[in-house]
Design a protein around this motif. Structure first.
Motif, PDB file in Angstrom:
ATOM      1  N   HIS A  94       0.847  -1.196   0.000  1.00 54.88           N
ATOM      2  CA  HIS A  94       0.000   0.000   0.000  1.00 54.88           C
ATOM      3  C   HIS A  94       0.880   1.243   0.000  1.00 54.88           C
ATOM      4  O   HIS A  94       1.911   1.284   0.701  1.00 54.88           O
ATOM      5  CB  HIS A  94      -0.882  -0.030   1.248  1.00 54.88           C
ATOM      6  CG  HIS A  94      -1.932   1.043   1.318  1.00 54.88           C
ATOM      7  ND1 HIS A  94      -2.712   1.414   0.261  1.00 54.88           N
ATOM      8  CD2 HIS A  94      -2.340   1.815   2.367  1.00 54.88           C
ATOM      9  CE1 HIS A  94      -3.559   2.352   0.632  1.00 54.88           C
ATOM     10  NE2 HIS A  94      -3.346   2.621   1.900  1.00 54.88           N
ATOM     11  N   TYR A  95       0.495   2.253  -0.780  1.00 53.96           N
ATOM     12  CA  TYR A  95       1.234   3.523  -0.839  1.00 53.96           C
ATOM     13  C   TYR A  95       2.705   3.309  -1.201  1.00 53.96           C
ATOM     14  O   TYR A  95       3.582   4.052  -0.784  1.00 53.96           O
ATOM     15  CB  TYR A  95       1.162   4.230   0.514  1.00 53.96           C
ATOM     16  CG  TYR A  95       0.039   5.246   0.667  1.00 53.96           C
ATOM     17  CD1 TYR A  95       0.311   6.575   0.951  1.00 53.96           C
ATOM     18  CD2 TYR A  95      -1.291   4.879   0.542  1.00 53.96           C
ATOM     19  CE1 TYR A  95      -0.704   7.505   1.118  1.00 53.96           C
ATOM     20  CE2 TYR A  95      -2.311   5.799   0.703  1.00 53.96           C
ATOM     21  CZ  TYR A  95      -2.017   7.111   0.990  1.00 53.96           C
ATOM     22  OH  TYR A  95      -3.037   8.039   1.160  1.00 53.96           O
ATOM     23  N   GLY A  96       2.993   2.245  -1.945  1.00 53.22           N
ATOM     24  CA  GLY A  96       4.375   1.961  -2.315  1.00 53.22           C
ATOM     25  C   GLY A  96       5.168   1.255  -1.247  1.00 53.22           C
ATOM     26  O   GLY A  96       6.367   1.011  -1.420  1.00 53.22           O
ATOM     27  N   ASN A  97       4.545   0.894  -0.137  1.00 51.30           N
ATOM     28  CA  ASN A  97       5.221   0.188   0.956  1.00 51.30           C
ATOM     29  C   ASN A  97       4.865  -1.292   0.929  1.00 51.30           C
ATOM     30  O   ASN A  97       3.722  -1.661   0.683  1.00 51.30           O
ATOM     31  CB  ASN A  97       4.809   0.773   2.314  1.00 51.30           C
ATOM     32  CG  ASN A  97       5.201   2.225   2.464  1.00 51.30           C
ATOM     33  OD1 ASN A  97       6.350   2.592   2.280  1.00 51.30           O
ATOM     34  ND2 ASN A  97       4.232   3.069   2.793  1.00 51.30           N
ATOM     35  N   GLU A  98       5.863  -2.146   1.186  1.00 51.39           N
ATOM     36  CA  GLU A  98       5.656  -3.588   1.344  1.00 51.39           C
ATOM     37  C   GLU A  98       5.858  -3.911   2.822  1.00 51.39           C
ATOM     38  O   GLU A  98       6.950  -3.704   3.359  1.00 51.39           O
ATOM     39  CB  GLU A  98       6.652  -4.375   0.492  1.00 51.39           C
ATOM     40  CG  GLU A  98       6.375  -4.326  -0.993  1.00 51.39           C
ATOM     41  CD  GLU A  98       5.220  -5.247  -1.394  1.00 51.39           C
ATOM     42  OE1 GLU A  98       4.915  -6.189  -0.638  1.00 51.39           O
ATOM     43  OE2 GLU A  98       4.631  -5.010  -2.462  1.00 51.39           O
ATOM     44  N   THR A  99       4.831  -4.407   3.484  1.00 54.10           N
ATOM     45  CA  THR A  99       4.854  -4.585   4.925  1.00 54.10           C
ATOM     46  C   THR A  99       4.532  -6.021   5.309  1.00 54.10           C
ATOM     47  O   THR A  99       3.504  -6.558   4.893  1.00 54.10           O
ATOM     48  CB  THR A  99       3.809  -3.658   5.594  1.00 54.10           C
ATOM     49  OG1 THR A  99       4.009  -2.318   5.147  1.00 54.10           O
ATOM     50  CG2 THR A  99       3.920  -3.709   7.107  1.00 54.10           C
ATOM     51  N   ARG A 100       5.410  -6.637   6.085  1.00 50.44           N
ATOM     52  CA  ARG A 100       5.150  -7.965   6.622  1.00 50.44           C
ATOM     53  C   ARG A 100       4.444  -7.807   7.962  1.00 50.44           C
ATOM     54  O   ARG A 100       4.926  -7.102   8.860  1.00 50.44           O
ATOM     55  CB  ARG A 100       6.464  -8.719   6.815  1.00 50.44           C
ATOM     56  CG  ARG A 100       6.347 -10.050   7.577  1.00 50.44           C
ATOM     57  CD  ARG A 100       5.611 -11.093   6.796  1.00 50.44           C
ATOM     58  NE  ARG A 100       5.337 -12.292   7.617  1.00 50.44           N
ATOM     59  CZ  ARG A 100       4.662 -13.338   7.187  1.00 50.44           C
ATOM     60  NH1 ARG A 100       4.202 -13.351   5.940  1.00 50.44           N
ATOM     61  NH2 ARG A 100       4.452 -14.373   7.964  1.00 50.44           N
ATOM     62  N   LEU A 101       3.273  -8.440   8.113  1.00 50.31           N
ATOM     63  CA  LEU A 101       2.488  -8.324   9.331  1.00 50.31           C
ATOM     64  C   LEU A 101       2.490  -9.641  10.097  1.00 50.31           C
ATOM     65  O   LEU A 101       2.228 -10.703   9.518  1.00 50.31           O
ATOM     66  CB  LEU A 101       1.041  -7.929   9.009  1.00 50.31           C
ATOM     67  CG  LEU A 101       0.835  -6.584   8.313  1.00 50.31           C
ATOM     68  CD1 LEU A 101      -0.640  -6.410   7.956  1.00 50.31           C
ATOM     69  CD2 LEU A 101       1.313  -5.438   9.190  1.00 50.31           C
ATOM     70  N   GLU A 102       2.766  -9.559  11.383  1.00 55.73           N
ATOM     71  CA  GLU A 102       2.734 -10.702  12.292  1.00 55.73           C
ATOM     72  C   GLU A 102       1.665 -10.436  13.351  1.00 55.73           C
ATOM     73  O   GLU A 102       1.195  -9.313  13.504  1.00 55.73           O
ATOM     74  CB  GLU A 102       4.106 -10.898  12.951  1.00 55.73           C
ATOM     75  CG  GLU A 102       5.259 -11.141  11.980  1.00 55.73           C
ATOM     76  CD  GLU A 102       5.203 -12.524  11.344  1.00 55.73           C
ATOM     77  OE1 GLU A 102       4.361 -13.350  11.767  1.00 55.73           O
ATOM     78  OE2 GLU A 102       6.002 -12.770  10.419  1.00 55.73           O
ATOM     79  N   PRO A 103       1.257 -11.478  14.109  1.00 53.09           N
ATOM     80  CA  PRO A 103       0.220 -11.267  15.122  1.00 53.09           C
ATOM     81  C   PRO A 103       0.536 -10.111  16.071  1.00 53.09           C
ATOM     82  O   PRO A 103       1.643  -9.998  16.588  1.00 53.09           O
ATOM     83  CB  PRO A 103       0.201 -12.609  15.865  1.00 53.09           C
ATOM     84  CG  PRO A 103       0.591 -13.603  14.828  1.00 53.09           C
ATOM     85  CD  PRO A 103       1.649 -12.898  14.014  1.00 53.09           C
TER      86      PRO A 103
END
Length: 318
Positions: free
Chosen positions: A92-101
């Motif tokens: 999103h918005y050019g950002n790649e984000t890894r999400l964990e609990p």
């Protein structure tokens, strides 16, 4: 509380029915299963005062919001995504984000986004209008697509509060207290973002907002082959020089940002079995490239191999 699940739909129309239901009852997006396993998902929707509140569970899928979805949507809002179980990759918005609990991220429904959910994933959504959110988080555009880590600052407190309030919402919260409780939750979230990501808001509010708006415009128009820094500047009614200043501190020009994001979207689509029927060139042209040779050169420079080779190595199985 509204409750929907794929198990209630006929197997022959499960995906179409689920996408129609989710889009009409909560947000216009497209779900695509990650494997050939029977797709299974659940959606619970309620409200907490002025906040929309949802709980989504799935056995693995990509969820994408495109420019076409945005054009069909009348309301503008921001959503906090709380990863409650499993993991996900958020773009999103050019950002790649890894999400964990326990992690949060922030999403703007006026800009395209994609979330790739692992099997057994669950996430919660807290949705607010820009007017209501900005009383607690003045410039949310600067934070969209960034990870708010579970282990930092007050993030854990905000996560626990969201989980607790979800349980209370299921039982039923008196309507007269809803707005007050929603405000308290946004206060905690706003403080959590200030503590952990305050360095991302060190720019003046005006500069940070304008940069976010520039990226939002680019993301919404990536597929347009006519997109250029000049188009962005014209659309925002700023000078090309000021646009260069907005991107300068990230050590990336506007043109480089556009090229990088197009290449990333092409790479993502080439590795998704849902787009297996499209050729590499068709994917490239759908993201604004108008020369196969230029696309191949740019792709090789970024990924170290030809697009066709990259696709063979990374394409997800049917």
């Amino acid at each position: 509380m509204e409750y929907y699940r794929t198990a209630d739909f006929p197997a022959s129309r499960r995906m179409a029915s689920w996408n129609n239901t989710y889009s009409s009852r909560f947000a216009q997006v497209t779900f695509q299963p990650s494997s050939d396993d029977v797709f299974d998902a659940e959606l619970r929707v309620t409200s907490l005062g002025f906040l929309g509140f949802a709980d989504v569970r799935t056995n693995g899928a990509s969820i994408e919001r495109t420019t076409a979805h945005i054009n069909e949507t009348k309301s503008h809002f921001f959503s906090f995504l709380l990863m409650a179980q499993g993991g996900a990759q958020f773009s999103h918005y050019g950002n790649e984000t890894r999400l964990e609990p326990g992690d949060f991220t922030l999403c703007d429904n006026a800009a395209p986004h994609r979330i790739q959910l692992e099997k057994g994933a669950r996430f919660m959504i807290l949705r607010a209008s820009p007017k209501m959110l900005k009383t607690h988080l003045p410039c949310p555009e600067q934070l969209c697509g960034l990870r708010l880590p579970a282990e930092l600052g007050l993030t854990g407190t905000a996560s626990a509060m969201a989980h607790s309030l979800w349980g209370k919402a299921e039982e039923g919260i008196p309507e007269e207290f809803g707005d007050r409780i929603a405000g308290h939750l946004l206060d905690v979230l706003g403080t959590a973002y200030s503590i952990s990501l305050g360095h991302k808001m060190t720019n003046s509010t005006v500069v940070g907002l304008r940069k976010a708006q520039a990226k939002q415009y680019i993301e919404a128009n990536l597929s347009d082959p006519e997109l250029s820094p000049g188009c962005v500047a014209d659309a925002m009614r700023i000078s090309p020089r000021y646009l260069r200043v907005l991107f300068a501190e990230e050590n990336e020009t506007t043109s480089a940002y556009i090229l990088r994001r197009r290449l990333e979207e092409c790479a993502s689509q080439m590795t998704n079995s849902a787009w297996r029927s499209l050729t590499v060139s068709e994917i490239a042209f759908s993201w604004g490239f108008n020369s196969a040779a230029h696309f191949t050169r740019a792709f090789r420079a970024k990924y170290g191999m030809a697009p066709s080779e990259y696709r063979r190595m990374h394409l997800l199985p049917h």
